[in-house]
Scaffold this motif. Structure first.
Motif, short mmCIF file in Angstrom:
data_model
loop_
_atom_site.label_atom_id
_atom_site.label_comp_id
_atom_site.label_asym_id
_atom_site.label_seq_id
_atom_site.Cartn_x
_atom_site.Cartn_y
_atom_site.Cartn_z
N ARG A 78 109.93 -19.90 55.36
CA ARG A 78 109.10 -18.24 55.01
C ARG A 78 107.68 -18.06 55.64
NH1 ARG A 78 111.69 -16.02 50.35
NH2 ARG A 78 110.10 -15.12 49.88
N PRO A 79 107.69 -17.76 57.13
CA PRO A 79 106.11 -17.28 58.14
C PRO A 79 105.03 -16.80 56.84
CG PRO A 79 108.06 -17.06 59.69
CD PRO A 79 109.00 -16.69 58.25
N PHE A 80 105.21 -15.50 56.43
CA PHE A 80 104.56 -14.77 55.53
C PHE A 80 103.72 -15.93 54.62
CE2 PHE A 80 107.71 -14.38 53.02
CZ PHE A 80 106.95 -14.29 51.54
N THR A 140 107.74 -9.41 57.51
CA THR A 140 106.58 -10.55 57.61
C THR A 140 105.28 -9.46 57.09
OG1 THR A 140 107.32 -12.04 58.43
CG2 THR A 140 105.42 -12.51 58.48
N HIS A 196 104.75 -8.33 53.54
CA HIS A 196 104.61 -9.09 53.03
C HIS A 196 102.77 -9.41 53.16
CE1 HIS A 196 108.04 -10.48 50.62
NE2 HIS A 196 108.60 -10.30 52.19
#
Length: 310
Positions: A95-97, A130, A133
């Motif tokens: 989950r990059p964010f 993203t 977020h």
């Protein structure tokens, strides 16, 4: 003292041209700052390989991370950035964010630079990208950049909500203007204050025959003009660079950007999350995809990220 001293640069693993890195290096050459060049990587197949032990899977993940670190080193070399204070951070995360926001909090990042692109409106509301977020959950300012280079001697738009009697709006306006002036000083640009205000509610004019819609509209506009003038005087911004216009911000701000060939819009975002964010969205989010310039999103001073560890 530098406007931003600890900057997180978010790379796009799928892009050939890293516009966020290019913009961050330009910023670092304008003012001294530490650049953390950040990338998230993840491959679900590595987690599902049951034939390998946990140690072997970890070794494979580290091999991918090392490869991406070498790639970033090559990017920095090609950009002649060896004289700048740069640090590389590659994180394995699905989950990059979350990885971005956690890194910003843990490393006391005061500025994030990330490339953005147009989002499908319906998908933006249902499947939050993203970008959204980060805008909602990151406590520090976030600069979302478009494609072109950063020119100087242009205009920066500070999108404010003057005229509101709510303290949090007033405090956020102060932060927006301060950030806009910081960037303007770096880029030798002019700051324009833009304040959109709502028109006369149609239902009131219909339900109350004696209601004078024209008088109400003029009174409302004067109220916002006075509020903007007060802010402008506080920051020595000329009256010619103040714009009070009736309408919705997502309509007014892009028009002003085009009219004044602005290189950036500085806007406040309150970080709405959950169902209300999915259905309504923030004004900043409605505005961003309409713009062909950079967007600097600023949070209130007392904002606490929902990802902040207690």
């Amino acid at each position: 003292m530098s406007a931003y001293s600890n900057v997180l640069v978010v790379l796009d693993p799928a892009a050939e041209y890293q516009k966020a890195l290019n913009r961050a290096l330009q910023l670092a050459r304008l003012q001294p700052c530490r650049l953390t060049v950040f990338l998230t990587v993840y491959d679900f197949s590595y987690e599902m390989t049951t034939m390998l032990s946990g140690t072997e899977r970890e070794s494979m993940r580290q091999a991918v991370i090392s490869d991406r670190e070498q790639w970033i080193k090559q990017l920095l070399t090609e950009a002649n950035a060896t004289d700048l204070d740069t640090h590389i951070l590659v994180v394995w995360h699905n989950r990059p964010f979350e990885a971005i926001v956690h890194t910003a909090i843990e490393q006391n990042i005061d500025f994030i630079i990330k490339g953005t692109h147009d989002h499908d409106v319906l998908k933006s509301m249902i499947f939050t990208p993203t970008d959204w977020h980060i805008l909602r959950k990151c406590p520090c300012p976030v600069l979302l950049i478009k494609e072109y280079e950063w020119p100087t001697r242009r205009n920066i738009i500070a999108a404010i909500h003057a005229g509101s009697e709510q303290e949090h709006h007033s405090a956020l306006d102060q932060r927006i203007i301060a950030k806009a002036l910081q960037m303007a000083k770096l880029l030798d640009a002019k700051v324009h204050l833009v304040n959109a205000f709502p028109g006369t509610p149609v239902n009131i004019a219909i339900e109350i025959p004696e209601f004078n819609a024209q008088e109400y509209s003029l009174s409302m506009k004067q109220h916002h003009i006075d509020a903007v003038a007060k802010l402008a005087n506080q920051y020595d911004i000329p009256a010619a660079q103040c714009h009070v216009i009736e309408g919705m911000p997502e309509d007014i701000i892009p028009n002003i950007v085009n009219e004044y060939d602005a290189l950036m819009v500085v806007i406040g975002t309150i970080g709405r999350t959950g169902f209300s964010a999915a259905i309504i969205g923030n004004t900043a989010e409605h505005v961003i995809d309409q713009l062909d310039c950079d967007v600097l999103a600023v949070k209130p001073a007392d904002f606490v990220s929902p990802l902040q560890k207690s």
